[in-house]
Scaffold this active site. Structure first.
Site, PDB file in Angstrom:
ATOM      1  N   SER A 210       0.833  -1.199   0.000  1.00 46.98           N
ATOM      2  CA  SER A 210       0.000   0.000   0.000  1.00 46.98           C
ATOM      3  C   SER A 210       0.866   1.247   0.000  1.00 46.98           C
ATOM      4  CB  SER A 210      -0.871  -0.026   1.254  1.00 46.98           C
ATOM      5  OG  SER A 210      -1.457   1.228   1.476  1.00 46.98           O
TER       6      SER A 210
ATOM      7  N   TYR B 144      -1.855  -1.734  11.022  1.00 45.81           N
ATOM      8  CA  TYR B 144      -2.135  -2.180   9.651  1.00 45.81           C
ATOM      9  C   TYR B 144      -0.999  -1.758   8.715  1.00 45.81           C
ATOM     10  CZ  TYR B 144      -3.657  -1.466   4.867  1.00 45.81           C
ATOM     11  OH  TYR B 144      -3.695  -1.427   3.508  1.00 45.81           O
TER      12      TYR B 144
ATOM     13  N   LYS C 272       2.165  -3.968   6.480  1.00 43.10           N
ATOM     14  CA  LYS C 272       2.575  -3.843   5.062  1.00 43.10           C
ATOM     15  C   LYS C 272       4.081  -3.578   4.978  1.00 43.10           C
ATOM     16  CE  LYS C 272      -1.470  -4.500   3.301  1.00 43.10           C
ATOM     17  NZ  LYS C 272      -1.766  -5.830   2.739  1.00 43.10           N
TER      18      LYS C 272
HETATM   19  C1  UD1 Z   1      -7.162   4.438   3.872  1.00 40.45           C
HETATM   20  C2  UD1 Z   1      -6.093   4.098   4.858  1.00 40.45           C
HETATM   21  C3  UD1 Z   1      -4.930   3.480   4.135  1.00 40.45           C
HETATM   22  C4  UD1 Z   1      -5.388   2.205   3.434  1.00 40.45           C
HETATM   23  C5  UD1 Z   1      -6.544   2.545   2.510  1.00 40.45           C
HETATM   24  C6  UD1 Z   1      -7.146   1.259   1.983  1.00 40.45           C
HETATM   25  C7  UD1 Z   1      -6.389   5.711   6.700  1.00 40.45           C
HETATM   26  C8  UD1 Z   1      -5.832   6.881   7.407  1.00 40.45           C
HETATM   27  N1  UD1 Z   1      -5.727   5.287   5.618  1.00 40.45           N
HETATM   28  O1  UD1 Z   1      -6.611   5.344   2.936  1.00 40.45           O
HETATM   29  O2  UD1 Z   1      -3.908   3.170   5.038  1.00 40.45           O
HETATM   30  O3  UD1 Z   1      -4.339   1.653   2.703  1.00 40.45           O
HETATM   31  O4  UD1 Z   1      -7.575   3.251   3.206  1.00 40.45           O
HETATM   32  O5  UD1 Z   1      -8.183   1.533   1.114  1.00 40.45           O
HETATM   33  O6  UD1 Z   1      -7.401   5.195   7.089  1.00 40.45           O
HETATM   34  N2  UD1 Z   1     -12.836  10.907   3.334  1.00 40.45           N
HETATM   35  C9  UD1 Z   1     -13.812  11.820   3.638  1.00 40.45           C
HETATM   36  N3  UD1 Z   1     -14.989  11.356   4.159  1.00 40.45           N
HETATM   37  C10 UD1 Z   1     -15.241  10.024   4.363  1.00 40.45           C
HETATM   38  C11 UD1 Z   1     -14.219   9.085   4.037  1.00 40.45           C
HETATM   39  C12 UD1 Z   1     -13.038   9.577   3.533  1.00 40.45           C
HETATM   40  O7  UD1 Z   1     -13.639  13.042   3.464  1.00 40.45           O
HETATM   41  O8  UD1 Z   1     -16.320   9.678   4.847  1.00 40.45           O
HETATM   42  C13 UD1 Z   1     -11.566  11.395   2.759  1.00 40.45           C
HETATM   43  C14 UD1 Z   1     -10.355  11.076   3.605  1.00 40.45           C
HETATM   44  O9  UD1 Z   1     -10.087  12.114   4.509  1.00 40.45           O
HETATM   45  C15 UD1 Z   1      -9.273  10.966   2.525  1.00 40.45           C
HETATM   46  C16 UD1 Z   1     -10.016  10.463   1.293  1.00 40.45           C
HETATM   47  O10 UD1 Z   1     -11.383  10.711   1.536  1.00 40.45           O
HETATM   48  O11 UD1 Z   1      -8.762  12.227   2.236  1.00 40.45           O
HETATM   49  C17 UD1 Z   1      -9.817   8.984   1.052  1.00 40.45           C
HETATM   50  O12 UD1 Z   1     -10.102   8.294   2.243  1.00 40.45           O
HETATM   51  P1  UD1 Z   1     -10.137   6.705   2.335  1.00 40.45           P
HETATM   52  O13 UD1 Z   1     -11.003   6.177   1.261  1.00 40.45           O
HETATM   53  O14 UD1 Z   1     -10.465   6.332   3.747  1.00 40.45           O
HETATM   54  O15 UD1 Z   1      -8.664   6.291   1.951  1.00 40.45           O
HETATM   55  P2  UD1 Z   1      -7.253   6.718   2.628  1.00 40.45           P
HETATM   56  O16 UD1 Z   1      -7.441   7.474   3.867  1.00 40.45           O
HETATM   57  O17 UD1 Z   1      -6.445   7.366   1.579  1.00 40.45           O
END
Ligand code: UD1
Length: 341
Positions: A125, A150, A154
């Site tokens: 990842s 987690y 990795k």
């Molecule tokens: C997350 C994990 C990452 C993992 C990946 C797997 C964290 C901090 N990181 O990545 O380690 O490998 O998932 O898929 O959890 N967001 C919103 N509202 C929401 C959900 C998300 O604004 O309800 C934003 C988050 O702040 C982020 C983006 O959307 O900026 C993507 O979020 P997400 O899909 O959870 O992925 P990551 O955080 O990049």
């Protein structure tokens, strides 16, 4: 036909990879303990590929069971190892569960097939980069201290694999560092199946649009980015699945020896607000969303340099944000009308 073990093959990325393996002329053998997947995905895969793929329900952290598997399936030419726990938040509260499952599973698998000439693809990842100092981030960027158990699984798994290869084993190994996989298969027969409330952005968007969730919260709009929301490198799961086929093909070449690691993204950064608007434009659905506080542990911005993947792996993402949003939405609608469980 070369047989490939696909651990976690009924999961989100695993199931899409099973389809691409069949398209590329491989025979996938699915291993899954159904802890974060549904047995009905096997029927869905059957509809897509035209036959029922071989499946073993098995917990890879059970060493005797994995030894038995290696006796039952001795003549595999490759292993694609997806099976792992992946909920970042849960890993902070239950670290032993994560270390035990993610490490024992991989080690049992490697031990059971040790000595054979096998190509091994590991699901890593972009989390290993944390907040990179330079963007786009290349594979040679420094690996940052893991932010969660987690993420640590990795990082350590990559080191284990590299050490194993350096010791002179017959295994060839490629770690693929995924950026943010989203979207679903064009048939809408397989896709992401989050358990409970989705933690990831795109499943939360589609569940909000279909009315399962009241509203989406954007986690922060005061970051140092174009519109203040976080930036990620979203990659269509079908493109990501194809990268696994490319990794096998590369390892099959006699001049590939040892271990290598590749970024699997599009090379483009997209903000959360851009994703929301892309979803609205691609689907015609209006999304109910609010701006909320930052989520603890989120990195501000990350996207990948995919030059090495293009050159060495011969792989490049083909599908854009619109296709990611449309296919995710088609899957959400399909699953609403045809609940699997
Ligand atoms: C997350 C994990 C990452 C993992 C990946 C797997 C964290 C901090 N990181 O990545 O380690 O490998 O998932 O898929 O959890 N967001 C919103 N509202 C929401 C959900 C998300 O604004 O309800 C934003 C988050 O702040 C982020 C983006 O959307 O900026 C993507 O979020 P997400 O899909 O959870 O992925 P990551 O955080 O990049």
């Amino acid at each position: 036909m070369a047989k490939i073990l696909v651990t976690g093959g009924l999961g989100f990325i695993g199931s899409h990879t099973v389809v691409e393996l069949v398209n590329a002329g491989y025979e996938p053998i699915i291993i899954d303990n159904l802890s974060n997947s549904d047995i009905k995905i096997l029927d869905q895969l059957t509809k897509i590929i035209g036959y029922k793929p071989k499946f073993h329900k098995l917990d890879l952290s059970d060493e005797p069971a994995v030894k038995k598997l290696a006796e039952m399936e001795p003549d595999v030419s490759g292993i694609i190892h997806f099976a792992a726990y992946k909920a970042v938040g849960e890993s902070v509260h239950k670290p032993l569960k994560y270390y035990r499952n993610n490490f024992f599973s991989m080690l049992n698998l490697l031990d059971a097939y040790y000595g054979k000439a096998l190509n091994f693809v590991f699901s890593s990842s972009c989390t290993v980069y944390g907040q990179p100092d330079e963007l786009p981030v290349t594979e040679s960027a420094q690996v940052k201290e893991a932010q969660s158990p987690y993420g640590n699984t990795k990082q350590i798994a990559e080191e284990v694999l590299e050490d194993m290869v350096a010791s002179g084993t017959n295994y060839k190994v490629i770690s693929l560092r995924y950026f943010n996989p989203v979207g679903a298969h064009e048939t809408a027969l397989i896709g992401e199946l989050p358990i409970g409330v989705p933690q990831n952005l795109v499943p939360f968007i589609t569940q909000t649009a279909i009315g399962k969730r009241e509203k989406l919260t954007v986690f922060g709009d005061d970051y140092d980015t174009a519109d203040g929301s976080c930036v990620r490198d979203y990659i269509h799961v079908v493109d990501l699945a194809k990268a696994h086929v490319a990794a096998l093909r590369l390892m099959e070449k006699p001049d590939f020896t040892g271990y290598d690691v590749f970024n699997i993204g599009t090379g483009q950064g997209t903000t959360v607000l851009q994703i929301i608007h892309a979803f609205e434009n691609a689907t015609g659905e209006k999304l109910n969303y609010i701006i909320g506080p930052r989520r603890e542990g989120d990195v501000e911005k990350v996207w990948g340099d995919v030059t090495k993947s293009a050159h060495k792996l011969g792989w490049r993402a083909q599908l854009g944000i619109d296709e990611m949003m449309q296919s995710a939405w088609e899957w959400e609608k399909y699953i609403a009308e045809n609940p699997l469980s």
